[in-house]
Design a protein around this motif. Structure first.
Motif, PDB file in Angstrom:
ATOM      1  N   CYS A 143       0.826  -1.211   0.000  1.00 47.84           N
ATOM      2  CA  CYS A 143       0.000   0.000   0.000  1.00 47.84           C
ATOM      3  C   CYS A 143       0.857   1.256   0.000  1.00 47.84           C
ATOM      4  CB  CYS A 143      -0.934  -0.027   1.210  1.00 47.84           C
ATOM      5  SG  CYS A 143      -2.162   1.305   1.213  1.00 47.84           S
ATOM      6  N   GLU A 144       1.841   1.294   0.867  1.00 51.12           N
ATOM      7  CA  GLU A 144       2.649   2.503   1.034  1.00 51.12           C
ATOM      8  C   GLU A 144       3.630   2.752  -0.102  1.00 51.12           C
ATOM      9  OE1 GLU A 144       2.095   4.868   3.734  1.00 51.12           O
ATOM     10  OE2 GLU A 144       0.398   3.567   3.312  1.00 51.12           O
ATOM     11  N   THR A 145       3.838   1.771  -0.945  1.00 48.66           N
ATOM     12  CA  THR A 145       4.693   1.987  -2.118  1.00 48.66           C
ATOM     13  C   THR A 145       3.862   2.196  -3.384  1.00 48.66           C
ATOM     14  OG1 THR A 145       4.978  -0.402  -2.424  1.00 48.66           O
ATOM     15  CG2 THR A 145       6.678   0.771  -1.133  1.00 48.66           C
ATOM     16  N   GLY A 146       2.553   2.375  -3.205  1.00 47.78           N
ATOM     17  CA  GLY A 146       1.680   2.744  -4.312  1.00 47.78           C
ATOM     18  C   GLY A 146       1.385   1.648  -5.307  1.00 47.78           C
ATOM     19  N   GLN A 147       1.365   0.410  -4.850  1.00 47.17           N
ATOM     20  CA  GLN A 147       1.117  -0.699  -5.766  1.00 47.17           C
ATOM     21  C   GLN A 147      -0.365  -0.916  -6.069  1.00 47.17           C
ATOM     22  OE1 GLN A 147       3.503  -4.235  -4.929  1.00 47.17           O
ATOM     23  NE2 GLN A 147       4.843  -2.950  -3.678  1.00 47.17           N
ATOM     24  N   GLY A 148      -1.251  -0.211  -5.348  1.00 47.32           N
ATOM     25  CA  GLY A 148      -2.681  -0.298  -5.621  1.00 47.32           C
ATOM     26  C   GLY A 148      -3.331  -1.565  -5.097  1.00 47.32           C
ATOM     27  N   TRP A 149      -4.653  -1.626  -5.322  1.00 44.32           N
ATOM     28  CA  TRP A 149      -5.446  -2.732  -4.797  1.00 44.32           C
ATOM     29  C   TRP A 149      -5.000  -4.077  -5.356  1.00 44.32           C
ATOM     30  CZ3 TRP A 149      -7.857  -4.190  -0.797  1.00 44.32           C
ATOM     31  CH2 TRP A 149      -8.782  -5.241  -0.818  1.00 44.32           C
ATOM     32  N   GLY A 150      -4.573  -4.127  -6.590  1.00 44.60           N
ATOM     33  CA  GLY A 150      -4.145  -5.395  -7.170  1.00 44.60           C
ATOM     34  C   GLY A 150      -3.086  -6.093  -6.335  1.00 44.60           C
ATOM     35  N   ALA A 151      -2.146  -5.344  -5.807  1.00 51.97           N
ATOM     36  CA  ALA A 151      -1.078  -5.916  -4.979  1.00 51.97           C
ATOM     37  C   ALA A 151      -1.510  -6.087  -3.527  1.00 51.97           C
ATOM     38  CB  ALA A 151       0.170  -5.041  -5.042  1.00 51.97           C
ATOM     39  N   CYS A 152      -2.469  -5.285  -3.068  1.00 52.35           N
ATOM     40  CA  CYS A 152      -2.915  -5.334  -1.672  1.00 52.35           C
ATOM     41  C   CYS A 152      -3.990  -6.381  -1.430  1.00 52.35           C
ATOM     42  CB  CYS A 152      -3.456  -3.966  -1.250  1.00 52.35           C
ATOM     43  SG  CYS A 152      -2.215  -2.661  -1.222  1.00 52.35           S
ATOM     44  N   GLN A 153      -4.764  -6.674  -2.435  1.00 52.46           N
ATOM     45  CA  GLN A 153      -5.933  -7.545  -2.317  1.00 52.46           C
ATOM     46  C   GLN A 153      -5.638  -8.914  -1.712  1.00 52.46           C
ATOM     47  OE1 GLN A 153      -6.873 -10.465  -4.213  1.00 52.46           O
ATOM     48  NE2 GLN A 153      -8.757 -10.571  -3.008  1.00 52.46           N
ATOM     49  N   PRO A 154      -4.530  -9.586  -2.032  1.00 57.24           N
ATOM     50  CA  PRO A 154      -4.311 -10.916  -1.455  1.00 57.24           C
ATOM     51  C   PRO A 154      -4.269 -10.933   0.074  1.00 57.24           C
ATOM     52  CG  PRO A 154      -2.803 -10.542  -3.281  1.00 57.24           C
ATOM     53  CD  PRO A 154      -3.484  -9.229  -2.999  1.00 57.24           C
ATOM     54  N   TYR A 155      -4.052  -9.797   0.711  1.00 60.52           N
ATOM     55  CA  TYR A 155      -3.918  -9.727   2.162  1.00 60.52           C
ATOM     56  C   TYR A 155      -5.216  -9.294   2.852  1.00 60.52           C
ATOM     57  CZ  TYR A 155       0.727  -9.532   0.230  1.00 60.52           C
ATOM     58  OH  TYR A 155       1.848  -9.798  -0.516  1.00 60.52           O
ATOM     59  N   CYS A 156      -6.264  -9.064   2.058  1.00 65.07           N
ATOM     60  CA  CYS A 156      -7.487  -8.469   2.575  1.00 65.07           C
ATOM     61  C   CYS A 156      -8.726  -9.235   2.137  1.00 65.07           C
ATOM     62  CB  CYS A 156      -7.633  -7.038   2.040  1.00 65.07           C
ATOM     63  SG  CYS A 156      -6.196  -5.994   2.308  1.00 65.07           S
ATOM     64  N   HIS A 157      -9.787  -9.106   2.908  1.00 59.30           N
ATOM     65  CA  HIS A 157     -11.087  -9.590   2.467  1.00 59.30           C
ATOM     66  C   HIS A 157     -11.531  -8.718   1.295  1.00 59.30           C
ATOM     67  CE1 HIS A 157     -12.059 -12.565   5.590  1.00 59.30           C
ATOM     68  NE2 HIS A 157     -11.283 -11.812   6.354  1.00 59.30           N
ATOM     69  N   PRO A 158     -12.215  -9.271   0.320  1.00 60.15           N
ATOM     70  CA  PRO A 158     -12.626  -8.492  -0.861  1.00 60.15           C
ATOM     71  C   PRO A 158     -13.461  -7.266  -0.512  1.00 60.15           C
ATOM     72  CG  PRO A 158     -13.054 -10.835  -1.198  1.00 60.15           C
ATOM     73  CD  PRO A 158     -12.603 -10.670   0.227  1.00 60.15           C
ATOM     74  N   ASP A 159     -14.236  -7.353   0.563  1.00 58.90           N
ATOM     75  CA  ASP A 159     -15.105  -6.245   0.969  1.00 58.90           C
ATOM     76  C   ASP A 159     -14.557  -5.499   2.188  1.00 58.90           C
ATOM     77  OD1 ASP A 159     -15.469  -8.294   2.792  1.00 58.90           O
ATOM     78  OD2 ASP A 159     -17.657  -8.081   2.880  1.00 58.90           O
ATOM     79  N   ALA A 160     -13.248  -5.557   2.407  1.00 52.92           N
ATOM     80  CA  ALA A 160     -12.636  -4.914   3.578  1.00 52.92           C
ATOM     81  C   ALA A 160     -13.004  -3.443   3.639  1.00 52.92           C
ATOM     82  CB  ALA A 160     -11.126  -5.084   3.545  1.00 52.92           C
ATOM     83  N   GLY A 161     -13.390  -3.003   4.825  1.00 55.06           N
ATOM     84  CA  GLY A 161     -13.793  -1.615   5.030  1.00 55.06           C
ATOM     85  C   GLY A 161     -12.616  -0.712   5.347  1.00 55.06           C
ATOM     86  N   PHE A 162     -12.882   0.582   5.241  1.00 51.62           N
ATOM     87  CA  PHE A 162     -11.879   1.602   5.531  1.00 51.62           C
ATOM     88  C   PHE A 162     -12.579   2.776   6.181  1.00 51.62           C
ATOM     89  CE2 PHE A 162      -9.771   5.582   4.518  1.00 51.62           C
ATOM     90  CZ  PHE A 162      -8.478   5.327   4.947  1.00 51.62           C
ATOM     91  N   SER A 163     -11.903   3.401   7.144  1.00 55.06           N
ATOM     92  CA  SER A 163     -12.438   4.631   7.747  1.00 55.06           C
ATOM     93  C   SER A 163     -11.288   5.529   8.178  1.00 55.06           C
ATOM     94  CB  SER A 163     -13.330   4.309   8.951  1.00 55.06           C
ATOM     95  OG  SER A 163     -12.609   3.603   9.945  1.00 55.06           O
TER      96      SER A 163
END
Length: 138
Positions: free
Chosen positions: A15-35
């Motif tokens: 995330c912090e190196t700007g790789q976007g959701w494609g690179a972050c998605q494997p570590y997260c639930h598809p519907d992961a929330g953010f606030s």
């Protein structure tokens, strides 16, 4: 490190190196929330949208980097917290204004909640007003 710590670290770096959701998605639930209680990102409600926002931010702050200051797990609450200082200069693509050449140095924290070994929600704690002012955006 536990599995959650390893997952959180891999997500954080992507995330912090700007790789976007494609690179972050494997570590997260598809519907992961953010606030976040920060005006610049208050409307973002999914972790996917936040990861893509970070990717876009790094097209403006092309030298963007972070200095990790703390990384810890609370196993009882299935939570990992990461604290860091982000530094970046607005020398890339135009953002809210044309490139200013100004640099921001901004403290922030991620609180990542886990479910079944993946991030289910993340809260970002960040004083966006301070960072935007440093960049000449506010």
């Amino acid at each position: 490190m536990t599995g959650n710590l390893d997952t959180a670290r891999a997500f954080f770096e992507a995330c912090e190196t700007g790789q976007g959701w494609g690179a972050c998605q494997p570590y997260c639930h598809p519907d992961a929330g953010f606030s976040a209680q920060s005006g610049a990102i208050a409307e973002i409600t999914t972790l996917a949208a936040y990861a893509d926002w970070m990717q876009g931010l790094l097209t403006m702050l092309t030298d963007g980097s972070y200095d990790l200051t703390a990384f810890a797990e609370d196993p009882e609450r299935a939570t990992v917290a990461a604290c860091a200082v982000f530094t970046g200069t607005h020398n890339g693509a135009d953002g809210p204004v044309a490139a200013t050449g100004l640099q921001a140095r901004s403290d922030y924290a991620y609180v990542m909640k886990f479910k079944d070994g993946k991030i289910s929600h993340m809260t970002k704690i960040w004083n966006d007003g301070w960072a935007l002012k440093q960049l000449g955006w506010a």
